[in-house]
Design a protein around this motif. Structure first.
Motif, PDB file in Angstrom:
ATOM      1  N   MET A 283     -53.361 -10.556 -16.290  1.00  0.00           N
ATOM      2  CA  MET A 283     -53.012 -10.095 -15.712  1.00  0.00           C
ATOM      3  C   MET A 283     -52.971  -9.558 -16.286  1.00  0.00           C
ATOM      4  SD  MET A 283     -52.829 -10.284 -15.911  1.00  0.00           S
ATOM      5  CE  MET A 283     -52.781 -10.345 -15.642  1.00  0.00           C
ATOM      6  N   ALA A 284     -50.901  -9.202 -15.142  1.00  0.00           N
ATOM      7  CA  ALA A 284     -50.951  -8.689 -15.017  1.00  0.00           C
ATOM      8  C   ALA A 284     -51.032  -8.495 -15.546  1.00  0.00           C
ATOM      9  CB  ALA A 284     -50.279  -9.312 -15.556  1.00  0.00           C
ATOM     10  N   HIS A 285     -51.753  -7.216 -14.087  1.00  0.00           N
ATOM     11  CA  HIS A 285     -51.403  -6.111 -14.587  1.00  0.00           C
ATOM     12  C   HIS A 285     -52.091  -5.675 -14.383  1.00  0.00           C
ATOM     13  CE1 HIS A 285     -50.064  -6.355 -14.178  1.00  0.00           C
ATOM     14  NE2 HIS A 285     -50.381  -6.388 -14.454  1.00  0.00           N
ATOM     15  N   ALA A 286     -52.037  -6.727 -15.108  1.00  0.00           N
ATOM     16  CA  ALA A 286     -52.045  -6.038 -14.832  1.00  0.00           C
ATOM     17  C   ALA A 286     -52.937  -5.626 -15.022  1.00  0.00           C
ATOM     18  CB  ALA A 286     -51.810  -5.986 -14.483  1.00  0.00           C
ATOM     19  N   PRO A 287     -54.797  -7.050 -13.243  1.00  0.00           N
ATOM     20  CA  PRO A 287     -55.013  -6.727 -12.973  1.00  0.00           C
ATOM     21  C   PRO A 287     -55.389  -5.824 -12.699  1.00  0.00           C
ATOM     22  CG  PRO A 287     -54.412  -7.785 -12.267  1.00  0.00           C
ATOM     23  CD  PRO A 287     -54.511  -7.645 -12.571  1.00  0.00           C
TER      24      PRO A 287
ATOM     25  N   LEU B 223     -51.281  -6.564  -6.672  1.00  0.00           N
ATOM     26  CA  LEU B 223     -51.525  -7.101  -7.995  1.00  0.00           C
ATOM     27  C   LEU B 223     -50.995  -8.517  -8.191  1.00  0.00           C
ATOM     28  CD1 LEU B 223     -52.650  -6.719 -10.809  1.00  0.00           C
ATOM     29  CD2 LEU B 223     -50.534  -5.550 -11.429  1.00  0.00           C
ATOM     30  N   PRO B 224     -49.761  -8.824  -7.791  1.00  0.00           N
ATOM     31  CA  PRO B 224     -49.284 -10.200  -8.015  1.00  0.00           C
ATOM     32  C   PRO B 224     -50.190 -11.248  -7.380  1.00  0.00           C
ATOM     33  CG  PRO B 224     -47.446  -8.777  -7.431  1.00  0.00           C
ATOM     34  CD  PRO B 224     -48.695  -7.972  -7.215  1.00  0.00           C
ATOM     35  N   GLU B 225     -50.658 -10.986  -6.163  1.00  0.00           N
ATOM     36  CA  GLU B 225     -51.523 -11.959  -5.496  1.00  0.00           C
ATOM     37  C   GLU B 225     -52.852 -12.102  -6.231  1.00  0.00           C
ATOM     38  OE1 GLU B 225     -53.311 -13.063  -1.069  1.00  0.00           O
ATOM     39  OE2 GLU B 225     -52.287 -11.145  -1.377  1.00  0.00           O
ATOM     40  N   ILE B 226     -53.387 -10.999  -6.722  1.00  0.00           N
ATOM     41  CA  ILE B 226     -54.635 -11.056  -7.475  1.00  0.00           C
ATOM     42  C   ILE B 226     -54.463 -11.913  -8.724  1.00  0.00           C
ATOM     43  CG2 ILE B 226     -56.191  -9.682  -8.919  1.00  0.00           C
ATOM     44  CD1 ILE B 226     -55.865  -7.432  -6.849  1.00  0.00           C
ATOM     45  N   LEU B 227     -53.369 -11.705  -9.445  1.00  0.00           N
ATOM     46  CA  LEU B 227     -53.135 -12.473 -10.669  1.00  0.00           C
ATOM     47  C   LEU B 227     -52.995 -13.958 -10.367  1.00  0.00           C
ATOM     48  CD1 LEU B 227     -50.635 -10.094 -12.499  1.00  0.00           C
ATOM     49  CD2 LEU B 227     -53.039 -10.455 -13.036  1.00  0.00           C
ATOM     50  N   ASP B 228     -52.279 -14.284  -9.299  1.00  0.00           N
ATOM     51  CA  ASP B 228     -52.094 -15.694  -8.950  1.00  0.00           C
ATOM     52  C   ASP B 228     -53.410 -16.334  -8.508  1.00  0.00           C
ATOM     53  OD1 ASP B 228     -49.425 -15.575  -9.598  1.00  0.00           O
ATOM     54  OD2 ASP B 228     -48.724 -15.335  -7.529  1.00  0.00           O
ATOM     55  N   LEU B 229     -54.216 -15.602  -7.740  1.00  0.00           N
ATOM     56  CA  LEU B 229     -55.514 -16.135  -7.318  1.00  0.00           C
ATOM     57  C   LEU B 229     -56.447 -16.299  -8.509  1.00  0.00           C
ATOM     58  CD1 LEU B 229     -56.056 -14.144  -4.000  1.00  0.00           C
ATOM     59  CD2 LEU B 229     -55.823 -16.641  -4.209  1.00  0.00           C
TER      60      LEU B 229
END
Length: 304
Positions: free
Chosen positions: A1-5, A41-47
């Motif tokens: 991540m994140a993130h950061a995705p 972003l949170p959903e992307i990181l979890d997936l």
């Protein structure tokens, strides 16, 4: 991540959670109205964590081989939603984690997830910009920095702070990505579209994330750390596709659609729209996706 995705607005590069990481999330993406979570972003990181779990397990295994059994304190630098935190807590059952992120929302989400998993007593959070040091963090056995270092304004200063936080003999694990994952079949129209989009994103990132793709081996050595392992691996998810693969692809394409406005042709924007418009070509309905992501890792030790 994140993130950061990469799915951040322009100043979000200061937030380490985007890595997670992100793992290679395009900068300055603008969420569209159909995105159910802020910035997505949170959903992307979890997936990402769910889809690539076997690869992450293999990576933490390599880390454990070098870190040894006596790991008690881990720092997750740019922790995002906790991908690294939870993987490392599982790998090192006697350890506790200090999760560091500049986003209070990410840290709150991670804390809630830790409680739900029965791990609340093994996780503490620190809201901090890693580029400004790690206040109060000393004698860490292991620091994990996944897709976070390239977001920092001054990686050399951040690495000096990491070295100071590590105990002598402690290990730093750095993971970086080469950009957003690829999803579409290689060759032909879809594959060529993805290549053009990635090239446009790379141009934007060269401007906004100047340390992406840096020579981390040299930077680690300059910070007084001894690089013991360096590896690049292609992580893939193929059919039968796990649940969530189409959603993962959808969130990425939705985000880059906003980012690439004005940076690719109108034909390519229209093609991107067809990947997220709910029609027959929408990535959530396709069975020909292959998720491909190159992850580079460096394992470096503070000399004893």
């Amino acid at each position: 991540m994140a993130h950061a995705p990469q799915h951040q607005h322009q100043h979000q590069h200061q937030h380490q959670h985007q890595h997670q990481h992100q793992h290679g999330h395009p900068a300055s993406a603008h969420p569209r109205h159909s995105d159910p979570t802020p910035n997505g972003l949170p959903e992307i990181l979890d997936l990402d964590a769910a889809l690539f779990a076997p690869h992450l397990t293999a990576l933490t295994g390599r880390i454990a081989c070098l870190a040894g059994d006596d790991v008690r304190h881990i720092v997750d630098l740019g922790s995002g939603t906790g991908t690294g935190t939870f993987a490392l807590l599982e790998r090192f059952p006697a350890a506790r984690v200090t999760a560091v992120d500049s986003s209070p929302a990410m840290l709150e989400r991670l804390t809630s997830a830790a409680r739900n998993r029965g791990l609340g007593d093994r996780v503490r959070t620190l809201e901090a910009d890693a580029g400004a040091g790690l206040p109060g963090v000393v004698d860490a056995d292991l620091v994990w920095a996944s897709a976070s270092l390239h977001h920092l304004d001054d990686p050399a200063a951040a690495l000096a702070g990491v070295r100071a936080a590590l105990r002598p003999g402690g290990l730093l694990a750095v993971a970086e990505v080469d950009g957003m994952p690829k999803f579409l079949p290689e060759g032909g129209g879809p594959g060529e579209l993805e290549i053009r989009c990635r090239a446009a994103l790379d141009g934007l990132h060269a401007e906004r994330l100047p340390h992406r793709g840096a020579d981390w081996g040299s930077l680690l050595a300059a910070a007084g750390l001894s690089v013991e392992q360096e590896r690049a691996e292609r992580w893939e998810v193929r059919a039968p596709l796990p649940e969530g693969t189409g959603r993962y692809a959808f969130l990425f394409f939705e985000r880059i659609r906003g980012t690439l406005e004005g940076h690719v042709s109108s034909e390519d924007l229209a093609a991107l729209d067809r990947l997220i418009d709910g029609g027959p070509l929408d990535v959530r309905h396709r069975d020909d996706l292959v998720v491909r992501s190159t992850r580079e890792t460096w394992l470096a030790r503070r000399p004893a």
